[in-house]
Design a protein around this motif. Structure first.
Motif, PDB file in Angstrom:
ATOM      1  N   LEU A 296      -1.058 -13.312  14.268  1.00 12.60           N
ATOM      2  CA  LEU A 296      -1.170 -11.930  14.736  1.00 12.60           C
ATOM      3  C   LEU A 296      -2.602 -11.569  15.122  1.00 12.60           C
ATOM      4  CD1 LEU A 296       1.204  -9.520  12.803  1.00 12.60           C
ATOM      5  CD2 LEU A 296       1.505 -10.657  14.996  1.00 12.60           C
ATOM      6  N   LYS A 297      -3.587 -12.179  14.479  1.00 10.88           N
ATOM      7  CA  LYS A 297      -4.972 -11.906  14.870  1.00 10.88           C
ATOM      8  C   LYS A 297      -5.211 -12.357  16.312  1.00 10.88           C
ATOM      9  CE  LYS A 297      -7.213 -11.898  10.353  1.00 10.88           C
ATOM     10  NZ  LYS A 297      -8.247 -12.533   9.478  1.00 10.88           N
ATOM     11  N   ALA A 298      -4.679 -13.512  16.669  1.00 10.93           N
ATOM     12  CA  ALA A 298      -4.795 -13.997  18.041  1.00 10.93           C
ATOM     13  C   ALA A 298      -4.017 -13.102  19.003  1.00 10.93           C
ATOM     14  CB  ALA A 298      -4.295 -15.440  18.137  1.00 10.93           C
ATOM     15  N   GLU A 299      -2.869 -12.595  18.541  1.00 14.02           N
ATOM     16  CA  GLU A 299      -2.081 -11.682  19.371  1.00 14.02           C
ATOM     17  C   GLU A 299      -2.841 -10.372  19.611  1.00 14.02           C
ATOM     18  OE1 GLU A 299       1.290 -12.308  20.674  1.00 14.02           O
ATOM     19  OE2 GLU A 299       0.357 -14.254  20.269  1.00 14.02           O
ATOM     20  N   VAL A 300      -3.571  -9.915  18.596  1.00 13.66           N
ATOM     21  CA  VAL A 300      -4.394  -8.708  18.753  1.00 13.66           C
ATOM     22  C   VAL A 300      -5.498  -8.949  19.772  1.00 13.66           C
ATOM     23  CG1 VAL A 300      -6.066  -7.203  17.581  1.00 13.66           C
ATOM     24  CG2 VAL A 300      -3.892  -7.768  16.461  1.00 13.66           C
ATOM     25  N   GLU A 301      -6.176 -10.088  19.652  1.00 16.22           N
ATOM     26  CA  GLU A 301      -7.261 -10.414  20.581  1.00 16.22           C
ATOM     27  C   GLU A 301      -6.751 -10.549  22.010  1.00 16.22           C
ATOM     28  OE1 GLU A 301      -8.998 -13.908  18.976  1.00 16.22           O
ATOM     29  OE2 GLU A 301      -9.856 -12.893  17.216  1.00 16.22           O
ATOM     30  N   ALA A 302      -5.505 -11.018  22.161  1.00 17.34           N
ATOM     31  CA  ALA A 302      -4.926 -11.185  23.496  1.00 17.34           C
ATOM     32  C   ALA A 302      -4.337  -9.882  24.031  1.00 17.34           C
ATOM     33  CB  ALA A 302      -3.844 -12.269  23.460  1.00 17.34           C
ATOM     34  N   GLY A 303      -4.366  -8.814  23.223  1.00 19.87           N
ATOM     35  CA  GLY A 303      -3.859  -7.522  23.670  1.00 19.87           C
ATOM     36  C   GLY A 303      -2.359  -7.378  23.594  1.00 19.87           C
ATOM     37  N   ARG A 304      -1.684  -8.292  22.884  1.00 21.55           N
ATOM     38  CA  ARG A 304      -0.224  -8.226  22.798  1.00 21.55           C
ATOM     39  C   ARG A 304       0.261  -7.539  21.520  1.00 21.55           C
ATOM     40  NH1 ARG A 304      -0.911 -13.467  25.188  1.00 21.55           N
ATOM     41  NH2 ARG A 304      -1.015 -14.411  23.102  1.00 21.55           N
ATOM     42  N   PHE A 305      -0.647  -7.285  20.598  1.00 19.43           N
ATOM     43  CA  PHE A 305      -0.254  -6.606  19.363  1.00 19.43           C
ATOM     44  C   PHE A 305      -1.331  -5.595  19.004  1.00 19.43           C
ATOM     45  CE2 PHE A 305       0.938  -5.998  14.928  1.00 19.43           C
ATOM     46  CZ  PHE A 305       2.322  -6.102  14.987  1.00 19.43           C
ATOM     47  N   ARG A 306      -0.923  -4.399  18.606  1.00 12.85           N
ATOM     48  CA  ARG A 306      -1.861  -3.318  18.314  1.00 12.85           C
ATOM     49  C   ARG A 306      -2.706  -3.652  17.082  1.00 12.85           C
ATOM     50  NH1 ARG A 306      -0.498   2.064  20.421  1.00 12.85           N
ATOM     51  NH2 ARG A 306      -1.915   2.785  18.773  1.00 12.85           N
ATOM     52  N   GLU A 307      -4.009  -3.484  17.224  1.00 11.33           N
ATOM     53  CA  GLU A 307      -4.907  -3.783  16.118  1.00 11.33           C
ATOM     54  C   GLU A 307      -4.678  -2.825  14.953  1.00 11.33           C
ATOM     55  OE1 GLU A 307      -9.643  -4.785  15.466  1.00 11.33           O
ATOM     56  OE2 GLU A 307      -9.052  -3.390  17.066  1.00 11.33           O
ATOM     57  N   ASP A 308      -4.479  -1.522  15.270  1.00 12.24           N
ATOM     58  CA  ASP A 308      -4.282  -0.558  14.186  1.00 12.24           C
ATOM     59  C   ASP A 308      -2.993  -0.828  13.420  1.00 12.24           C
ATOM     60  OD1 ASP A 308      -2.787   0.130  16.399  1.00 12.24           O
ATOM     61  OD2 ASP A 308      -3.508   2.197  16.540  1.00 12.24           O
ATOM     62  N   LEU A 309      -1.956  -1.286  14.114  1.00 10.73           N
ATOM     63  CA  LEU A 309      -0.708  -1.619  13.429  1.00 10.73           C
ATOM     64  C   LEU A 309      -0.887  -2.864  12.572  1.00 10.73           C
ATOM     65  CD1 LEU A 309       2.285  -1.207  12.863  1.00 10.73           C
ATOM     66  CD2 LEU A 309       2.802  -2.449  14.978  1.00 10.73           C
ATOM     67  N   TYR A 310      -1.626  -3.838  13.093  1.00  8.89           N
ATOM     68  CA  TYR A 310      -1.865  -5.067  12.323  1.00  8.89           C
ATOM     69  C   TYR A 310      -2.516  -4.739  10.979  1.00  8.89           C
ATOM     70  CZ  TYR A 310      -4.243  -9.257  10.707  1.00  8.89           C
ATOM     71  OH  TYR A 310      -4.715 -10.279   9.923  1.00  8.89           O
ATOM     72  N   TYR A 311      -3.568  -3.923  10.997  1.00  8.20           N
ATOM     73  CA  TYR A 311      -4.244  -3.603   9.742  1.00  8.20           C
ATOM     74  C   TYR A 311      -3.393  -2.721   8.836  1.00  8.20           C
ATOM     75  CZ  TYR A 311      -8.455  -5.815  11.478  1.00  8.20           C
ATOM     76  OH  TYR A 311      -9.353  -6.743  11.931  1.00  8.20           O
ATOM     77  N   ARG A 312      -2.510  -1.936   9.429  1.00  9.73           N
ATOM     78  CA  ARG A 312      -1.598  -1.131   8.627  1.00  9.73           C
ATOM     79  C   ARG A 312      -0.585  -2.026   7.902  1.00  9.73           C
ATOM     80  NH1 ARG A 312      -1.370   3.934   6.512  1.00  9.73           N
ATOM     81  NH2 ARG A 312      -2.389   4.680   8.412  1.00  9.73           N
ATOM     82  N   LEU A 313      -0.143  -3.090   8.581  1.00  9.19           N
ATOM     83  CA  LEU A 313       0.839  -3.996   7.994  1.00  9.19           C
ATOM     84  C   LEU A 313       0.220  -4.974   7.002  1.00  9.19           C
ATOM     85  CD1 LEU A 313       2.903  -4.908  11.184  1.00  9.19           C
ATOM     86  CD2 LEU A 313       3.663  -3.441   9.306  1.00  9.19           C
ATOM     87  N   ALA A 314      -0.998  -5.418   7.290  1.00  9.54           N
ATOM     88  CA  ALA A 314      -1.605  -6.521   6.530  1.00  9.54           C
ATOM     89  C   ALA A 314      -2.482  -6.009   5.392  1.00  9.54           C
ATOM     90  CB  ALA A 314      -2.401  -7.415   7.464  1.00  9.54           C
ATOM     91  N   VAL A 315      -2.000  -5.017   4.650  1.00  6.60           N
ATOM     92  CA  VAL A 315      -2.730  -4.597   3.450  1.00  6.60           C
ATOM     93  C   VAL A 315      -2.864  -5.797   2.513  1.00  6.60           C
ATOM     94  CG1 VAL A 315      -2.657  -3.099   1.413  1.00  6.60           C
ATOM     95  CG2 VAL A 315      -1.991  -2.209   3.660  1.00  6.60           C
ATOM     96  N   LEU A 316      -1.789  -6.565   2.415  1.00  3.32           N
ATOM     97  CA  LEU A 316      -1.821  -7.832   1.681  1.00  3.32           C
ATOM     98  C   LEU A 316      -1.086  -8.874   2.513  1.00  3.32           C
ATOM     99  CD1 LEU A 316      -2.424  -9.380  -1.028  1.00  3.32           C
ATOM    100  CD2 LEU A 316      -0.078  -8.825  -1.666  1.00  3.32           C
ATOM    101  N   GLU A 317      -1.680 -10.039   2.663  1.00  5.07           N
ATOM    102  CA  GLU A 317      -1.048 -11.147   3.381  1.00  5.07           C
ATOM    103  C   GLU A 317      -0.612 -12.214   2.388  1.00  5.07           C
ATOM    104  OE1 GLU A 317      -3.256 -11.002   7.760  1.00  5.07           O
ATOM    105  OE2 GLU A 317      -3.598 -12.701   6.422  1.00  5.07           O
ATOM    106  N   ILE A 318       0.593 -12.703   2.581  1.00  2.83           N
ATOM    107  CA  ILE A 318       1.092 -13.847   1.806  1.00  2.83           C
ATOM    108  C   ILE A 318       1.391 -14.957   2.802  1.00  2.83           C
ATOM    109  CG2 ILE A 318       2.916 -14.719   0.316  1.00  2.83           C
ATOM    110  CD1 ILE A 318       3.231 -11.987  -0.876  1.00  2.83           C
TER     111      ILE A 318
END
Length: 466
Positions: A296-318
């Motif tokens: 998802l970090k690569a998707e954010v950098e490529a503009g295909r996934f919202r950065e603000d949504l990514y950080y909202r979802l990834a409070v904890l990563e497993i």
């Protein structure tokens, strides 16, 4: 979930006079009575927050068979989907007893003829609530026995780390992003998080974001009102509403289109959703767990996934390790899966040859545990004996590495047992050694309860001295 000292019942009946009579009888018996005059109203109330009227968690439902609009049978089916385990008692006219009996075959708890006899009404509702409490207690005991691990099998360091994160994050309200290749068990981790949470008695609703077209995904998530589009002949609650009070698992979140990502972000931030065709926002109380096999970090950098949504979802990563990075778990996984598949296919497999396990250990497993399960089921079905050998494996397991020669069946292989019980015994011994013979830590590392470990130690004669 209602407390054991407070009992509530949802009465759904279009006749005000009969509802009044039922209310008087049940309130006298100590019930808190909640009313709805139609099936549609009952479902509408069930998806609301419920802080004022409590309709989100009745112990029992008393439903009239014949009502305008949604009838009792249709409401029964909806309640079975939205409130599994909720006992539904049907009210029917004397001449329609046959229909009520048919409904019991489809899952209704019992039926009463109208007008209901007062003592019979008290007795049947009491029995229904006792049944509900029994189901809840059984569910609690199963969760304790599983320690919230939901069959996430393995004794490797990577698996132990995943289980530790599940135990730590489960009771919290934080959003969790599960990362891993396809087939690694992301859904099992989501189930473990839900079962170890304070929301365990509420629904776990799952949505595969990659399996639905964009427009259908939006209506599935947020719901719609009658007339919102062609074919919308009645209101339909979305998955957010169905998961109210529980957990919503968004699988393959990386496939969600950009426009829908913005709506999801708003739902997470403001805890409201807007059904299609509605101008009235609906409040929701939902914990979000998301999963993806994408970076998802690569998707954010490529503009295909919202950065603000990514950080909202990834409070904890497993992050779940792929099977090729935890090959030491193969004997334990093979043992577990063959027992499960043997029961499913009515065929017992007691032994695997050393060459069979050795061949499995040299394969790269692009499909991970899901592929392993499919391969083992194929081998089990094709086997003509109670043992599995390499010739039962599909073509990709043969000749993939020219320099590799699988061990012969009579060759000893270090750390590779010939029987499933030996595989399990070796895994337990290894876990005991790695945890200094500490029983509780060993059980946690193996993903089993301490009671199960005690049973296994006794079964294999592994005393403290040994």
């Amino acid at each position: 979930m209602s407390e054991t000292n407070t009992k509530s019942i949802l009465v759904v009946d279009d006749e005000p006079g009969h509802r009044m009579m039922v209310r008087a009888v049940l309130e006298d018996a100590g019930w808190r009575v909640l009313e709805a005059e139609s099936g549609e109203q009952a479902l509408e109330e069930l998806v609301r927050d419920g802080s004022e009227n409590g309709l989100e968690s009745p112990d029992v439902a008393l439903v009239d068979m014949k009502m305008p609009g949604m009838n009792g049978m249709e409401l029964l089916r909806e309640l079975q989907t939205r409130r599994p385990g909720l006992p539904v008692i049907l009210l029917t006219a004397f001449g329609s007893v046959g229909s009520a009996v048919d409904a019991m075959k489809q899952g209704a708890f019992d039926y009463l003829t109208k007008p209901a006899d007062n003592e019979e009404l008290k007795a049947v509702t009491h029995k229904a609530r006792e049944y509900r409490l029994l189901l809840m207690e059984n569910a609690r005991l199963r969760r304790e026995a599983n320690d919230g691990n939901v069959e996430f099998i393995g004794a490797s360091t990577g698996v132990a780390h995943v289980r530790e994160l599940i135990a730590q994050a489960g009771p919290s309200e934080a959003t969790v992003l599960i990362l891993g290749e396809s087939g690694t068990g992301k859904e099992l981790v989501a189930e473990g998080l839900h079962r170890s949470s304070t929301r365990a008695e509420r629904p776990l609703i799952k949505v595969n974001c990659a399996a639905l077209p964009d427009d259908l995904l939006e209506s599935e998530l947020f719901g719609y009102e009658k007339g919102a589009f062609t074919g919308a002949v009645k209101d339909k609650p979305g998955r957010f509403q169905l998961a109210n009070g529980g957990t919503l698992f968004l699988d393959e979140i990386g496939e969600m289109p950009g426009a829908l990502q913005a709506k999801l972000l708003r739902a997470l931030q403001e805890k409201i959703v807007e059904p299609l065709g509605s101008v009235r926002p609906v409040e929701t109380d939902v914990r979000i767990i998301a999963a993806t096999n994408r970076n998802l970090k690569a998707e954010v950098e490529a503009g295909r996934f919202r950065e603000d949504l990514y950080y909202r979802l990834a409070v904890l990563e497993i992050r779940i390790p792929p099977l090729r990075d935890r090959r030491e778990d193969l004997p334990l996984l093979v043992s577990f899966l063959l027992k499960k598949l043997g029961a499913k296919n009515h065929k017992a497999i007691r032994t695997v040859t050393p060459a069979f396990l050795d061949t499995l250990s040299h394969y790269d497993w692009p499909g991970n545990v899901r592929e392993l399960e499919n391969v083992l089921e194929r081998a089990l079905i094709l086997s003509r004996s109670d043992a599995l050998s390499p010739e039962l494996l599909p073509p990709q397991f043969h000749g993939t590495d020219p320099s590799y020669q699988p061990a012969q069946a009579d060759e000893p292989i270090f750390g590779t047992p010939a029987s499933l019980e030996e595989a399990e015994k070796m895994a337990i011994i290894r876990a005991l050694e790695e945890n200094g013979s500490h029983r509780e830590r060993t059980a946690e590392a193996l993903g089993i309860s301490r009671r199960t470990l005690q049973y296994k130690l006794k079964k294999y004669g592994l005393t403290r001295r040994q």
